[in-house]
Scaffold this active site. Structure first.
Site, PDB file in Angstrom:
ATOM      1  NE  ARG A  69      34.436  31.939  27.292  1.00 35.33           N
ATOM      2  CZ  ARG A  69      33.658  30.484  27.087  1.00 35.33           C
ATOM      3  NH1 ARG A  69      32.187  31.332  26.757  1.00 35.33           N
ATOM      4  NH2 ARG A  69      33.820  29.480  26.836  1.00 35.33           N
ATOM      5  CE1 TYR A 197      40.894  32.193  34.357  1.00 32.38           C
ATOM      6  CE2 TYR A 197      39.177  32.196  32.895  1.00 32.38           C
ATOM      7  CZ  TYR A 197      40.253  32.061  33.718  1.00 32.38           C
ATOM      8  OH  TYR A 197      40.576  30.600  33.210  1.00 32.38           O
ATOM      9  N   GLY A 199      38.581  35.611  29.338  1.00 32.07           N
ATOM     10  CA  GLY A 199      37.353  35.904  28.006  1.00 32.07           C
ATOM     11  C   GLY A 199      36.878  36.976  28.014  1.00 32.07           C
ATOM     12  CE  LYS A 206      37.436  32.333  23.824  1.00 32.59           C
ATOM     13  NZ  LYS A 206      37.735  31.137  22.816  1.00 32.59           N
ATOM     14  CG  HIS A 226      35.586  29.354  19.498  1.00 35.89           C
ATOM     15  ND1 HIS A 226      35.064  28.178  20.085  1.00 35.89           N
ATOM     16  CD2 HIS A 226      36.881  29.070  20.183  1.00 35.89           C
ATOM     17  CE1 HIS A 226      35.486  28.298  21.507  1.00 35.89           C
ATOM     18  NE2 HIS A 226      36.709  29.247  21.197  1.00 35.89           N
ATOM     19  CB  SER A 248      36.047  26.767  25.691  1.00 37.29           C
ATOM     20  OG  SER A 248      35.693  27.928  24.699  1.00 37.29           O
ATOM     21  CG  ASP A 275      40.417  30.287  21.566  1.00 33.29           C
ATOM     22  OD1 ASP A 275      39.613  29.621  21.639  1.00 33.29           O
ATOM     23  OD2 ASP A 275      40.457  31.455  21.527  1.00 33.29           O
ATOM     24  NE  ARG A 366      41.252  28.657  30.399  1.00 33.34           N
ATOM     25  CZ  ARG A 366      40.895  28.149  28.831  1.00 33.34           C
ATOM     26  NH1 ARG A 366      40.963  28.708  27.505  1.00 33.34           N
ATOM     27  NH2 ARG A 366      39.556  28.062  28.760  1.00 33.34           N
TER      28      ARG A 366
HETATM   29  O1  SAT Z   1      37.420  32.578  26.514  1.00 30.81           O
HETATM   30  S1  SAT Z   1      38.288  32.374  27.222  1.00 30.81           S
HETATM   31  O2  SAT Z   1      39.302  33.392  26.688  1.00 30.81           O
HETATM   32  O3  SAT Z   1      38.754  32.628  28.697  1.00 30.81           O
HETATM   33  C1  SAT Z   1      39.121  30.976  26.714  1.00 30.81           C
HETATM   34  C2  SAT Z   1      37.895  29.773  25.824  1.00 30.81           C
HETATM   35  O4  SAT Z   1      37.061  29.539  27.278  1.00 30.81           O
HETATM   36  O5  SAT Z   1      38.446  29.405  24.907  1.00 30.81           O
HETATM   37 MN    MN Z   2      38.084  29.122  22.853  1.00 30.48          MN
END
Ligand code: SAT
Ligand code: MN
Length: 586
Positions: A69, A197, A199, A206, A226, A248, A275, A366
């Protein structure tokens, strides 16, 4: 195509701006997914992994400049800058639209524009919300199909007259200088450009389920957080549900899928989400939670049979891997996975791995996988009502200061505890790793409005719910003087969860400190664990001088929010200072 005039009009407008060669409405079907996958295999967007060991699994390698992110170019664009708060980057909506629309102009020439209707939350749930993401990335289509409930049924939900969030996404040229993630909460709109990518690009996650949803939740009287959601079943078969917020890459997925240690016969953890949680006051005065997502987008490095056996059993079929390494026989590989490091690895950029080429998997590599494949997935995850939450747990990655576990004295203290969460930064976002920063409720990158207003909203639940959850703070990451983690973590975190459930049931004992209630060493069930009494004492230590400094730091952080800061939070600083007593300046 759609019968919803507002949606049809928006798609027409977007197509006129981005000028795609074709428009494809995603139905979410198996056939559609196969067609897209074949096309991505043909153009190299995906590589097929070993069909024998990893059926229907694929590897995607991001552009190396696009692996996390990008908080510095993620903005909340409200009419009034104060509504976004100092916790967000801000741009005036008119300027942001002008900037984004200039980037979008003709950006889909030669490309297909995919229209993805999606639903966040279980079908038939009054708490679920719809969105439509428009994207020129088939990789995004494939990931969204796993992470959300996409296609025909989601479109039917919108066509039945339910509102939806609009999300426009283009990978653009993947140029970091032309990369922005803009949120327009007042217009229920997201505009994302220049990144493919996670998020930044899977807009249901997000962008929608946290930033826009938190804004909606505030005006509608609920919370978008979150948080993972899990159920803890005791040997009597009673299940206690908890929601836990960590920044995260601090182990939310591992905690959500925890397997209790051997000594905990009859205990079991059920995974509802890893999450995001949407929490609503129920008629019974409790907070009820749904997981708006349908899949896991988890960090691969560090995941193994030791750290997360349920996750390892979830992976390995029907999984999209992003930025992991590759073995000579086509299997995914990452640092921390079981077994010895094989020879002839390709790293996440597809280069032969040597001692000089850096990590095999990117630290933020990921996996994308359906939650339904998880052995511990709770049947309640599809319950339209959600699950009743008995405890909220906050946590951060802190090598010092915060003890293993603390229980807040009351709701206001719990909100303060969440607001004061601090954590060392991780590879989930671009920037320096390992810096301590305040990350209130683990929402620093995700709260779609002014934190001061957000905390006031949290405090208001005292009036909304007669039976609020208890609030806890945990820290699995405390280190000793030699820099070693003192707590084993992973499955052994069950020991802390057990104390928490017993506190919720009014059973376990606790000692009172100015910063919260704590177990004494004897109150934790450590059967089967070898841990020196020295380490245990250190894990449960509250150093008044350190905490006095911590209050100064929290006060300084709160000062950023000026007069909007709820007085109840400042009062907590004052109360704790008074109870700690005067301290020598260190
Ligand atoms: O933001 S992401 O969905 O790429 C993953 C995260 O930071 O929790
Ligand atoms: Mn997260």
């Amino acid at each position: 195509m759609t019968t919803n005039p507002a949606l049809a009009r928006w798609i027409e407008e977007v197509a006129a701006l981005t000028k795609p060669d074709q428009i494809h409405w995603c139905d979410g079907s198996e056939e559609e997914n196969e067609r897209l996958t074949d096309a991505m295999l043909a153009d190299g967007t995906l590589l097929r992994l070993n069909e024998d060991t990893h059926p229907n699994c694929y590897l995607h390698r991001s552009n190396p400049n696009d692996v996390a992110r990008v908080e510095h170019v993620t903005m909340v664009c409200t009419q009034n800058q104060d509504d976004a708060g100092t916790n967000n980057h801000w741009m005036a909506p008119a300027d942001a639209h002008r900037k984004m629309d200039a980037l979008y102009d003709g950006c889909m020439r030669g490309r297909t524009m995919y229209v993805i209707p999606y639903l966040m939350g279980p079908y038939e749930s009054p708490y679920s919300r719809a969105g439509v993401e428009v994207t020129d990335s088939p990789y995004v289509v494939a990931n969204m199909r796993v992470m959300a409930r996409t296609g025909t049924r989601a479109l039917a939900h919108i066509e039945a007259g339910n509102s939806f969030i609009k999300g426009l996404h283009s990978i653009g040229e993947l140029d970091p200088e032309r990369r922005f993630i803009m949120h327009f909460p007042e217009e229920l709109l997201i505009k994302s450009y220049g990144s493919g990518y996670g998020g930044n690009a899977l807009l249901g996650k997000k962008c929608h389920a946290l930033r826009i949803a938190s804004w909606q939740a505030r005006s509608e009287g609920w919370l978008a957080e979150h948080m993972l959601i899990l159920g803890i079943e005791n040997p009597a078969g009673e299940v206690t549900y908890v929601a836990a917020a960590f920044p995260s890459a601090c182990g939310k997925t591992n905690l959500a899928m925890l397997v209790p240690p051997q000594a905990y016969a009859g205990w079991k953890v059920w995974t509802v989400g890893d999450d995001i949680a949407w929490l609503h006051p129920g008629e019974d005065g409790r907070l009820w939670a749904i997981n708006p997502e349908a899949g896991f987008f988890g960090v691969a490095p560090g995941t193994s049979m030791k750290t997360n056996p349920n996750c390892m059993q979830t992976l390995g079929r029907n999984t999209i891997y992003t930025n992991v390494g590759l073995t000579a026989d086509g299997q995914p590989w990452w640092e921390g996975i079981d077994g010895d490091k094989p020879a002839n690895l390709l790293d996440w950029q597809g280069r032969p791995h040597t001692a000089e080429t850096g990590p095999v998997a990117h630290p933020n590599a990921r996996f994308t996988v359906a939650a339904a494949q998880c052995p511990s997935y709770s049947a309640k995850a599809n319950d339209p009502r959600g699950v009743p939450i008995s405890a909220i747990i906050f946590g951060g990655r802190r090598s010092s200061v915060a003890p293993l576990v603390l229980e807040s004295l009351d709701w206001a203290h719990g909100v303060f505890t969440g607001a004061a969460v601090a954590s060392e930064t991780t590879a989930a976002a671009v920037g320096q790793v390992g810096q301590v920063r305040r990350d209130p409720m683990a929402m620093k990158p995700f709260c779609g409005y002014n934190f001061a207003d957000y905390w006031a909203h949290w405090l208001s639940f005292e009036e909304r719910c007669a039976n609020l959850p208890k609030v806890f703070h945990v820290n699995w990451f405390r280190k000793d003087a030699d820099g070693r983690f003192m707590w084993p973590g992973y499955g052994d975190n069950m020991r802390v969860l057990k104390w928490i459930t017993e506190r919720c049931a009014g059973a376990a004992k606790a000692v009172s400190t100015p910063v919260g209630m704590m177990p004494s060493p004897a109150d934790l069930d450590l059967t089967g664990l070898t841990l020196s009494s020295q380490s245990l004492d250190a894990l449960l230590a509250i150093d008044p001088a350190v905490w006095a400094r911590e209050m100064d730091d929290i006060e300084g952080f709160f000062a950023d929010f000026g007069p909007r800061l709820p007085p109840a939070l400042r009062q907590q600083v004052e109360r704790i200072r008074e109870q700690i007593g005067p301290q020598q300046a260190a």
